[in-house]
Design a protein around this motif. Structure first.
Motif, PDB file in Angstrom:
ATOM      1  N   GLU A   1      -6.172  16.858  11.901  1.00 59.95           N
ATOM      2  CA  GLU A   1      -5.592  15.532  12.109  1.00 59.95           C
ATOM      3  C   GLU A   1      -6.663  14.446  11.999  1.00 59.95           C
ATOM      4  OE1 GLU A   1      -4.556  14.389  16.187  1.00 59.95           O
ATOM      5  OE2 GLU A   1      -5.242  16.384  16.815  1.00 59.95           O
ATOM      6  N   ILE A   2      -7.922  14.815  12.234  1.00 66.60           N
ATOM      7  CA  ILE A   2      -9.007  13.844  12.112  1.00 66.60           C
ATOM      8  C   ILE A   2      -9.190  13.456  10.646  1.00 66.60           C
ATOM      9  CG2 ILE A   2     -11.439  13.381  12.592  1.00 66.60           C
ATOM     10  CD1 ILE A   2     -11.353  15.514  14.744  1.00 66.60           C
ATOM     11  N   LEU A   3      -9.172  14.450   9.757  1.00 62.85           N
ATOM     12  CA  LEU A   3      -9.298  14.159   8.333  1.00 62.85           C
ATOM     13  C   LEU A   3      -8.085  13.391   7.819  1.00 62.85           C
ATOM     14  CD1 LEU A   3     -10.809  17.482   6.906  1.00 62.85           C
ATOM     15  CD2 LEU A   3     -11.964  15.299   7.279  1.00 62.85           C
ATOM     16  N   THR A   4      -6.916  13.710   8.342  1.00 65.04           N
ATOM     17  CA  THR A   4      -5.714  12.974   7.956  1.00 65.04           C
ATOM     18  C   THR A   4      -5.846  11.504   8.338  1.00 65.04           C
ATOM     19  OG1 THR A   4      -4.320  14.934   8.223  1.00 65.04           O
ATOM     20  CG2 THR A   4      -3.223  12.786   8.272  1.00 65.04           C
ATOM     21  N   ASP A   5      -6.337  11.265   9.552  1.00 64.00           N
ATOM     22  CA  ASP A   5      -6.548   9.884  10.007  1.00 64.00           C
ATOM     23  C   ASP A   5      -7.605   9.198   9.156  1.00 64.00           C
ATOM     24  OD1 ASP A   5      -6.412   7.585  11.537  1.00 64.00           O
ATOM     25  OD2 ASP A   5      -7.774   8.329  13.086  1.00 64.00           O
ATOM     26  N   PHE A   6      -8.659   9.921   8.805  1.00 58.80           N
ATOM     27  CA  PHE A   6      -9.733   9.369   7.974  1.00 58.80           C
ATOM     28  C   PHE A   6      -9.194   8.917   6.621  1.00 58.80           C
ATOM     29  CE2 PHE A   6     -13.325  10.355   4.955  1.00 58.80           C
ATOM     30  CZ  PHE A   6     -14.082   9.241   5.269  1.00 58.80           C
ATOM     31  N   ARG A   7      -8.379   9.758   5.996  1.00 61.02           N
ATOM     32  CA  ARG A   7      -7.809   9.405   4.694  1.00 61.02           C
ATOM     33  C   ARG A   7      -6.896   8.183   4.802  1.00 61.02           C
ATOM     34  NH1 ARG A   7      -8.002  15.240   3.998  1.00 61.02           N
ATOM     35  NH2 ARG A   7      -6.036  15.435   5.132  1.00 61.02           N
ATOM     36  N   LYS A   8      -6.116   8.123   5.875  1.00 62.20           N
ATOM     37  CA  LYS A   8      -5.219   6.977   6.066  1.00 62.20           C
ATOM     38  C   LYS A   8      -6.010   5.687   6.249  1.00 62.20           C
ATOM     39  CE  LYS A   8      -1.278   9.439   8.075  1.00 62.20           C
ATOM     40  NZ  LYS A   8      -0.446   9.623   9.293  1.00 62.20           N
ATOM     41  N   GLN A   9      -7.094   5.764   7.004  1.00 59.45           N
ATOM     42  CA  GLN A   9      -7.906   4.562   7.248  1.00 59.45           C
ATOM     43  C   GLN A   9      -8.596   4.094   5.959  1.00 59.45           C
ATOM     44  OE1 GLN A   9      -7.622   2.863   9.972  1.00 59.45           O
ATOM     45  NE2 GLN A   9      -6.330   4.468  10.838  1.00 59.45           N
ATOM     46  N   LEU A  10      -8.973   5.031   5.105  1.00 54.67           N
ATOM     47  CA  LEU A  10      -9.557   4.653   3.818  1.00 54.67           C
ATOM     48  C   LEU A  10      -8.525   3.922   2.956  1.00 54.67           C
ATOM     49  CD1 LEU A  10     -11.612   7.834   2.857  1.00 54.67           C
ATOM     50  CD2 LEU A  10     -12.506   5.649   3.667  1.00 54.67           C
ATOM     51  N   GLU A  11      -7.274   4.381   3.016  1.00 54.35           N
ATOM     52  CA  GLU A  11      -6.215   3.714   2.265  1.00 54.35           C
ATOM     53  C   GLU A  11      -6.006   2.300   2.783  1.00 54.35           C
ATOM     54  OE1 GLU A  11      -2.742   6.121   2.426  1.00 54.35           O
ATOM     55  OE2 GLU A  11      -3.628   7.786   1.302  1.00 54.35           O
ATOM     56  N   ARG A  12      -6.021   2.145   4.095  1.00 52.83           N
ATOM     57  CA  ARG A  12      -5.844   0.818   4.682  1.00 52.83           C
ATOM     58  C   ARG A  12      -6.998  -0.105   4.310  1.00 52.83           C
ATOM     59  NH1 ARG A  12      -3.756   2.296  10.848  1.00 52.83           N
ATOM     60  NH2 ARG A  12      -1.754   3.221  10.211  1.00 52.83           N
ATOM     61  N   ALA A  13      -8.189   0.476   4.207  1.00 50.94           N
ATOM     62  CA  ALA A  13      -9.363  -0.315   3.825  1.00 50.94           C
ATOM     63  C   ALA A  13      -9.437  -0.530   2.322  1.00 50.94           C
ATOM     64  CB  ALA A  13     -10.638   0.381   4.313  1.00 50.94           C
ATOM     65  N   ARG A  14      -8.501   0.071   1.569  1.00 51.73           N
ATOM     66  CA  ARG A  14      -8.378  -0.084   0.125  1.00 51.73           C
ATOM     67  C   ARG A  14      -9.594   0.462  -0.632  1.00 51.73           C
ATOM     68  NH1 ARG A  14      -4.122  -2.712  -1.458  1.00 51.73           N
ATOM     69  NH2 ARG A  14      -4.984  -3.142  -3.504  1.00 51.73           N
ATOM     70  N   ILE A  15     -10.154   1.570  -0.134  1.00 55.73           N
ATOM     71  CA  ILE A  15     -11.226   2.219  -0.881  1.00 55.73           C
ATOM     72  C   ILE A  15     -10.915   3.694  -1.116  1.00 55.73           C
ATOM     73  CG2 ILE A  15     -12.963   0.618  -0.002  1.00 55.73           C
ATOM     74  CD1 ILE A  15     -14.060   2.981   1.674  1.00 55.73           C
ATOM     75  N   SER A  16      -9.661   4.085  -0.896  1.00 52.88           N
ATOM     76  CA  SER A  16      -9.273   5.473  -1.128  1.00 52.88           C
ATOM     77  C   SER A  16      -9.469   5.828  -2.592  1.00 52.88           C
ATOM     78  CB  SER A  16      -7.811   5.669  -0.742  1.00 52.88           C
ATOM     79  OG  SER A  16      -7.398   6.992  -1.000  1.00 52.88           O
ATOM     80  N   GLY A  17     -10.143   6.943  -2.849  1.00 49.88           N
ATOM     81  CA  GLY A  17     -10.385   7.395  -4.215  1.00 49.88           C
ATOM     82  C   GLY A  17     -11.626   6.827  -4.856  1.00 49.88           C
TER      83      GLY A  17
END
Length: 365
Positions: free
Chosen positions: A282-298
């Motif tokens: 769940e920590i990695l899931t939260d990390f990925r979600k926060q990256l999306e919110r910060a608009r740097i996912s990928g």
């Protein structure tokens, strides 16, 4: 029928959708091919050949799978004079311009595609999704493939027969070497992937599209550090105590390593800081979600050594509330911290040894 292999350099261009750097799951699921064409490109002019549009409907599942398989990357915007955006915009307004503008795009791509690159096919698709028209531009490089069959041999044993296929489309996700996803809304937004050089996409791809990167390496490093720190604190009860007590130092040291971040393997960065975690954590899931919110996912990039200020002080606090603050550059011969023994050793001249009064209380008369 001519067949081609994929060592693919691939672009996706999407318009009329919400402002995202990649297609949503709903958009990906609703994609439909409207028009398709491919032209032959190569390092020499003799290889260049313009072809007529073809009907991709019988192979729609194959091509749509290729498009869906690469759906995030580095974020760009179009330059004011980007020819590719203008040409795609003409197709967006008038489907009858598809053939002519696809040839213009292929010619521009071929000019920048020269040098040591190999001959291949440059495909352009006009598609539609729930939020509007989508364009996909794909570069497939030729690859020699051997096909075999079994026939009766002269000795009575079956023998293989080999036939060389010069050009094939191959279903291999890892063969998709370069990609970009682009929207034509506003100034336009681009998501570009280069699996051979994820941190430094090929310059000729950037020039062909006429784009500039939204954030530089230092910006991305700062955002990544902030997100990592926030997520770690949110889940501090589930992470090792020694990780949390030295989290800022771990992050700073990581940025000074000269390493890089691969947007498709972003979990590797996080676990390099906090230690191994299961993929379904769940920590990695939260990390990925926060990256999306910060608009740097990928996003893939080289860690910026100058992104984080050089630490001035180091702070140590014990369980009983004893706090020690000292210049971060001091050697362990001056201040030594032994966490296992719970021992702080300071070898230096003592210039102050007094108590501190609580200034917030009024002094007694």
């Amino acid at each position: 029928m001519i067949e081609f292999s994929i060592l693919a350099e691939m672009f996706y261009i999407c318009s009329n959708g919400e402002k995202m750097a990649f297609l949503t799951e709903e958009e990906l699921g609703s994609l439909k091919i409207e028009q398709s064409v491919f032209h032959i490109v190569g390092p020499k002019e003799v290889h260049f050949q313009l072809l007529e549009a073809f009907d991709a409907t019988p192979h729609a599942a194959f091509f749509l799978d290729r498009i869906r398989s690469v759906n995030n990357g580095n974020h760009y915007t179009f330059l004011a004079d980007a020819a590719a955006r203008t040409q795609l915009g003409r197709i967006d307004k008038d489907a009858a311009q598809f053939q002519a503008e696809s040839e213009n795009l292929a010619e521009a791509f071929n000019e920048g595609h020269g040098g040591s690159t190999v001959i291949g096919a440059f495909l352009i698709f006009s598609l539609n999704c729930d939020t509007g028209r989508v364009f996909a531009l794909l570069k497939f490089e030729d690859e020699k493939v051997l096909r075999y069959d079994i026939e009766d041999g002269t000795s009575g044993k079956p023998k293989p027969t080999l036939a060389e296929i010069g050009r094939t489309f191959v279903q291999n996700r890892h063969a998709l070497q370069k990609a970009a996803l682009v929207r034509l809304d506003g100034e336009g937004s681009v998501c570009l992937v280069d699996r051979q050089n994820p941190q430094r996409p090929a310059v000729y791809f950037e020039q062909f599209l006429g784009v500039k990167r939204v954030r530089n390496d230092d910006d991305l490093t700062r955002i990544l550090v902030d997100v990592t720190k926030a997520v770690a604190y949110n889940h501090s009860d589930k992470l090792p105590a020694d990780v949390m007590t030295s989290l800022t130092k771990r992050l700073y040291d990581a940025t000074q390593s000269g390493g890089s971040v691969d947007g498709e393997k972003i979990e590797d960065w996080f676990t390099s800081i906090v230690g191994p975690l299961p993929k379904e954590s769940e920590i990695l899931t939260d990390f990925r979600k926060q990256l999306e919110r910060a608009r740097i996912s990928g996003e893939s990039f080289v860690l910026g050594k100058d992104a984080i200020p050089v630490p001035r002080n180091r702070k140590v606090e014990t369980g009983l509330g004893v706090r020690v603050t000292f210049p971060a550059e001091l050697q362990s011969s001056v201040v030594n911290i032994d966490e296992k023994k719970g021992l702080i050793t300071i070898q230096d001249e003592i210039k102050f040894n007094d108590i501190e009064l609580d200034a917030s209380r009024r002094a007694r008369r």
